[in-house]
Design a protein around this motif. Structure first.
Motif, PDB file in Angstrom:
ATOM      1  N   ASP A 271     -13.470  -1.329  -3.820  1.00 41.45           N
ATOM      2  CA  ASP A 271     -12.853  -2.556  -3.291  1.00 41.45           C
ATOM      3  C   ASP A 271     -11.513  -2.824  -3.974  1.00 41.45           C
ATOM      4  OD1 ASP A 271     -14.980  -2.871  -1.633  1.00 41.45           O
ATOM      5  OD2 ASP A 271     -15.973  -4.434  -2.810  1.00 41.45           O
ATOM      6  N   SER A 272     -11.422  -2.563  -5.275  1.00 38.38           N
ATOM      7  CA  SER A 272     -10.164  -2.772  -5.995  1.00 38.38           C
ATOM      8  C   SER A 272      -9.081  -1.804  -5.506  1.00 38.38           C
ATOM      9  CB  SER A 272     -10.379  -2.593  -7.498  1.00 38.38           C
ATOM     10  OG  SER A 272     -11.288  -3.549  -8.000  1.00 38.38           O
ATOM     11  N   ILE A 273      -9.471  -0.531  -5.313  1.00 38.67           N
ATOM     12  CA  ILE A 273      -8.502   0.459  -4.822  1.00 38.67           C
ATOM     13  C   ILE A 273      -8.007   0.066  -3.430  1.00 38.67           C
ATOM     14  CG2 ILE A 273      -8.198   2.860  -4.121  1.00 38.67           C
ATOM     15  CD1 ILE A 273     -10.196   3.651  -6.283  1.00 38.67           C
ATOM     16  N   ASN A 274      -8.937  -0.351  -2.553  1.00 41.47           N
ATOM     17  CA  ASN A 274      -8.543  -0.744  -1.191  1.00 41.47           C
ATOM     18  C   ASN A 274      -7.628  -1.960  -1.209  1.00 41.47           C
ATOM     19  OD1 ASN A 274      -9.804   1.266   0.269  1.00 41.47           O
ATOM     20  ND2 ASN A 274     -11.741   0.162   0.417  1.00 41.47           N
ATOM     21  N   HIS A 275      -7.930  -2.927  -2.086  1.00 39.82           N
ATOM     22  CA  HIS A 275      -7.071  -4.124  -2.163  1.00 39.82           C
ATOM     23  C   HIS A 275      -5.657  -3.747  -2.601  1.00 39.82           C
ATOM     24  CE1 HIS A 275      -5.808  -8.241  -2.913  1.00 39.82           C
ATOM     25  NE2 HIS A 275      -5.405  -7.862  -4.116  1.00 39.82           N
ATOM     26  N   LEU A 276      -5.575  -2.877  -3.628  1.00 39.62           N
ATOM     27  CA  LEU A 276      -4.254  -2.470  -4.119  1.00 39.62           C
ATOM     28  C   LEU A 276      -3.499  -1.672  -3.059  1.00 39.62           C
ATOM     29  CD1 LEU A 276      -2.464  -2.590  -6.620  1.00 39.62           C
ATOM     30  CD2 LEU A 276      -3.501  -0.458  -7.394  1.00 39.62           C
ATOM     31  N   ALA A 277      -4.214  -0.826  -2.308  1.00 40.12           N
ATOM     32  CA  ALA A 277      -3.568  -0.062  -1.233  1.00 40.12           C
ATOM     33  C   ALA A 277      -3.017  -0.995  -0.165  1.00 40.12           C
ATOM     34  CB  ALA A 277      -4.568   0.908  -0.613  1.00 40.12           C
ATOM     35  N   GLY A 278      -3.762  -2.077   0.155  1.00 39.96           N
ATOM     36  CA  GLY A 278      -3.274  -3.046   1.134  1.00 39.96           C
ATOM     37  C   GLY A 278      -1.990  -3.718   0.689  1.00 39.96           C
ATOM     38  N   VAL A 279      -1.873  -3.993  -0.632  1.00 43.54           N
ATOM     39  CA  VAL A 279      -0.641  -4.594  -1.158  1.00 43.54           C
ATOM     40  C   VAL A 279       0.517  -3.605  -1.056  1.00 43.54           C
ATOM     41  CG1 VAL A 279       0.470  -5.518  -3.223  1.00 43.54           C
ATOM     42  CG2 VAL A 279      -1.892  -6.137  -2.703  1.00 43.54           C
ATOM     43  N   PHE A 280       0.250  -2.333  -1.437  1.00 35.80           N
ATOM     44  CA  PHE A 280       1.322  -1.329  -1.437  1.00 35.80           C
ATOM     45  C   PHE A 280       1.781  -0.946  -0.039  1.00 35.80           C
ATOM     46  CE2 PHE A 280       0.462   0.660  -5.882  1.00 35.80           C
ATOM     47  CZ  PHE A 280       1.179  -0.383  -6.447  1.00 35.80           C
ATOM     48  N   LEU A 281       0.950  -1.167   0.995  1.00 35.50           N
ATOM     49  CA  LEU A 281       1.375  -0.845   2.361  1.00 35.50           C
ATOM     50  C   LEU A 281       2.650  -1.578   2.730  1.00 35.50           C
ATOM     51  CD1 LEU A 281      -1.904  -0.670   4.491  1.00 35.50           C
ATOM     52  CD2 LEU A 281      -0.217   1.120   4.162  1.00 35.50           C
ATOM     53  N   ARG A 282       2.850  -2.798   2.150  1.00 41.95           N
ATOM     54  CA  ARG A 282       4.035  -3.594   2.490  1.00 41.95           C
ATOM     55  C   ARG A 282       5.215  -3.300   1.573  1.00 41.95           C
ATOM     56  NH1 ARG A 282      -0.227  -7.452   2.499  1.00 41.95           N
ATOM     57  NH2 ARG A 282      -0.850  -8.083   4.587  1.00 41.95           N
ATOM     58  N   THR A 283       4.970  -2.585   0.442  1.00 45.66           N
ATOM     59  CA  THR A 283       6.057  -2.382  -0.521  1.00 45.66           C
ATOM     60  C   THR A 283       6.327  -0.904  -0.786  1.00 45.66           C
ATOM     61  OG1 THR A 283       4.429  -2.605  -2.325  1.00 45.66           O
ATOM     62  CG2 THR A 283       5.621  -4.585  -1.662  1.00 45.66           C
ATOM     63  N   GLU A 284       5.280  -0.105  -1.045  1.00 45.99           N
ATOM     64  CA  GLU A 284       5.444   1.314  -1.340  1.00 45.99           C
ATOM     65  C   GLU A 284       4.384   2.110  -0.570  1.00 45.99           C
ATOM     66  OE1 GLU A 284       5.809   2.345  -5.463  1.00 45.99           O
ATOM     67  OE2 GLU A 284       6.687   0.412  -5.982  1.00 45.99           O
ATOM     68  N   PRO A 285       4.660   2.441   0.716  1.00 44.39           N
ATOM     69  CA  PRO A 285       3.658   3.093   1.562  1.00 44.39           C
ATOM     70  C   PRO A 285       3.120   4.403   0.998  1.00 44.39           C
ATOM     71  CG  PRO A 285       5.492   2.284   2.885  1.00 44.39           C
ATOM     72  CD  PRO A 285       5.901   2.123   1.448  1.00 44.39           C
ATOM     73  N   ASP A 286       3.968   5.203   0.341  1.00 38.96           N
ATOM     74  CA  ASP A 286       3.478   6.487  -0.183  1.00 38.96           C
ATOM     75  C   ASP A 286       2.446   6.273  -1.289  1.00 38.96           C
ATOM     76  OD1 ASP A 286       5.020   7.879   1.568  1.00 38.96           O
ATOM     77  OD2 ASP A 286       6.679   8.197   0.179  1.00 38.96           O
ATOM     78  N   SER A 287       2.666   5.282  -2.148  1.00 34.62           N
ATOM     79  CA  SER A 287       1.667   4.950  -3.163  1.00 34.62           C
ATOM     80  C   SER A 287       0.377   4.455  -2.508  1.00 34.62           C
ATOM     81  CB  SER A 287       2.222   3.878  -4.102  1.00 34.62           C
ATOM     82  OG  SER A 287       3.371   4.332  -4.773  1.00 34.62           O
TER      83      SER A 287
END
Length: 640
Positions: free
Chosen positions: A42-58
């Protein structure tokens, strides 16, 4: 686990009911992930959702990690969420066929988990894919399904998003009155629930409609609101989109120089985070503006890049493939329903054979002990394999960190180049604004207000560009300094007077304090003044009303130490680790809504060290902060 299964079957036998034990429908209790595995995914998915708007490759790297861990521990909800994020990544890159396939797979898993909110989000995203392919019938059908579920669970943000999507369909079909009605309805909901992303989307959509209606000033006004909000949330996707739209609006208004500025900036931001659709639009706008100003070589280059991205985005085969996939998925869903009904009939038949079941149960009891032994061996082997996998994952993360460091260096170089190119057009704009001041008596009140906004905006842009160029000059060792013996007391008192008006405006008390016998220090006068201005500006920005800010000058044996002490929120342990880094935004928020690009404290450190000084910070969270700069003290034997 096995013991609980056997107890469950025995209880059924005692109550006169027998669970099915024949064939493929023999009862199997599913393995469940531990609490630690669920929290990790859940933590990894939450962080990925944040990075989708700022750093898509991350974000993509995190999504891949989440899928691996979720599937390894059979965490269905984690797999479903990661697939949904993967679909958004594909959609942002214009890979609509992959996006559709991934969204649909996520939808099926969420339906099996009975997660209505996530199901609604999947229908909404599938509708977006169809709308981008101009299949408005399928888009509306999926939006309707999402809207019904959002209303059922009372999710206002999702309801608003669906209303916005209905507005998009009306807008694409040129029914602008209906589109404006939907956009305003959604905006009212988002403002009420303080949904920043929804409000940004609403301003964007209204700007689009007014652009189609040729009301360019109104469109630019909404785009600027959306851009400011997106920047405040570091939503790079929306920033790129709004820069593109501002470029189109100014081009339509025949302000080609401003249009060129925004379109170039949109291309830079979109290329940095690899946004295919936004990058395509930026190149299209650049081609159009270059052609209108007679730069045909640049126009041709931009149009070729636009065509390249357009071909990958609007491939007809992709549209047909999505339709085929939709048919296959619908058929698969119906087949699953038929199989489920057959399973229920077979279960009823098997339950009649309870005598045979009892015999099989005795055999199972005999085999349980043997299987427990085998299971323990498998667990040990699995633990060894997991340790090896963790080692490999650590190596992969180290390699990714190295790649991110290289990308960060390239990003800094691009930012410096863009800032250098921006300096001349900003000066031109400021010159025009200054000339307009001589004519402002003939302006209307609205025009005077717009002139004031332009003046503040260009001044702020010039300040930001100067900070970026100063940082670049120091790093490249091209910054000229004039080190001399300077009386710091005079500068401290001057800066106190300069910032008193700002302090009074925020109801802050600004004081100075001298400790020891005054003496000169070895510094560059102008650079030292810049350091003090940055530290004072920072303290004023984060200090609540009624607090005190002290500007202290200490004369020690061989050093002169200047410090700025405030009574603001202070810095956390995490903030202290990166307080002097470039483009850093710390956890504390400005008390007056001020904005920052995160270079001020970085410049303070670079300026200080360039003059052979020392800089540090002392703070505890909740008890204010004190920033120090220390330089060589001039003794009686020192030479200028």
């Amino acid at each position: 686990m096995k013991g609980r299964k056997i107890l469950f079957i025995l209880l059924f036998l005692m109550s006169g009911s027998v669970p099915p034990l024949f064939g493929r429908h023999f009862y199997q209790e599913p393995a469940k992930p531990s609490h630690d595995h669920v929290s990790l995914v859940d933590s990894i998915n939450h962080l990925a959702g944040v990075f989708l708007r700022t750093e898509p490759d991350s974000a993509q790297a995190l999504i891949t990690e989440s899928l691996e861990v979720s599937r390894q521990y059979d965490y269905t909800a984690g797999v479903a969420r990661a697939l949904f994020l993967q679909g958004n990544y594909y959609q942002n890159r214009g890979q609509l066929e992959l996006a559709y396939r991934t969204f649909y797979e996520s939808l099926q898993l969420h339906e099996s988990e009975k997660d209505k909110k996530s199901v609604a989000e999947c229908y909404n995203s599938i509708g977006d894919v169809f709308r981008r392919q101009k299949n408005y019938k399928e888009a509306s059908r999926n939006y309707d399904l999402s809207f019904a579920l959002a209303n059922e669970i009372g999710d206002s943000a999702l309801v608003s998003e669906n209303i916005n999507n209905f507005g998009d369909v009306f807008r694409d079909q040129k029914d602008y009155d209906a589109a404006i009605l939907r956009y305003n309805e959604a905006l009212e909901i988002d403002l009420k629930i303080n949904n920043g992303y929804g409000v940004t989307d609403g301003y964007n959509n209204l700007g689009d409609v007014y652009l189609y209606l040729a009301d360019y000033d109104q469109a630019i006004s909404y785009y600027n609101r959306a851009l400011r909000l997106a920047e405040s949330m570091n939503n790079q996707l929306e920033v790129a989109d709004n820069l593109n739209k501002l470029g189109r609006a100014y081009a339509a208004k025949d302000d080609l120089e401003t249009a060129l500025f925004y379109s170039k900036l949109a291309a830079t931001v979109s290329g940095r985070i690899r946004l295919t659709e936004e990058l395509m639009e930026a190149y299209y706008s650049l081609a159009e503006v270059y052609q209108r100003v007679g730069r045909y070589d640049k126009a041709l280059e931009s149009h070729m890049l636009y065509s390249k991205f357009q071909d990958s985005l609007l491939d007809v085969r992709s549209v047909r493939k999505i339709s085929e996939l939709q048919f296959l998925f619908e058929s698969e869903k119906k087949d699953s329903e038929i199989l489920l009904k057959e399973a229920e009939l077979e279960t009823q038949s098997v339950q009649l054979k309870w005598l045979i079941t009892a015999v099989i149960l005795l055999i199972i009891l005999a085999l349980v002990f043997y299987r427990n032994y085998i299971s323990k061996q498998r667990v040990n082997n699995k633990l060894i394999a997991q340790q090896e996998e963790i080692k490999r994952q650590t190596e992969r993360l180290e390699e990714k960190n190295r790649q991110l460091k290289i990308i960060n260096e390239e990003k800094n170089e691009i930012i410096g180049m863009v800032a250098h190119d921006l300096r001349a057009p900003i000066n031109q704009v400021m010159s025009v604004v200054n000339l307009m001041h001589y004519e402002k008596e003939s302006f209307s009140d609205d025009m005077v207000s717009y002139l004031s906004i332009m003046e503040r905006a260009t001044t702020r842009m010039k300040f930001m560009v100067s900070e970026i160029l100063d940082a670049e000059a120091i790093e490249n060792s091209t910054f000229n300094m004039d080190i001399e013996n300077v009386d710091l007391c005079e500068i401290i008192e001057e800066e106190k007077k300069n910032y008193r008006l700002y302090a009074d405006k925020k109801k802050l008390k600004l004081t100075t304090e001298l400790v020891g016998n005054p003496a000169c220090a070895r510094v560059d006068k102008n650079i030292y003044r810049n350091i003090i201005e940055n530290l004072l500006s920072n303290a004023l920005k984060y200090s609540p009303e009624g607090k005190e800010i002290k500007l202290i000058l200490r004369f020690e044996a061989d050093r002169v130490v200047t410090s700025v002490k405030d009574e603001g929120p202070g810095l956390s342990d995490e903030d202290m680790k990166r307080v002097f880094g470039k483009y850093q935004r710390l956890s504390a928020q400005p008390t007056g809504g001020e904005e920052s690009i995160g270079l001020g404290l970085s410049l303070v450190k670079k300026f200080t060290e360039a003059m052979n000084g020392e800089v540090w910070c002392e703070s505890t969270e909740g008890n204010g902060a004190e920033f120090f700069v220390s330089f060589e003290k001039v003794t009686s034997n020192s030479n200028k």
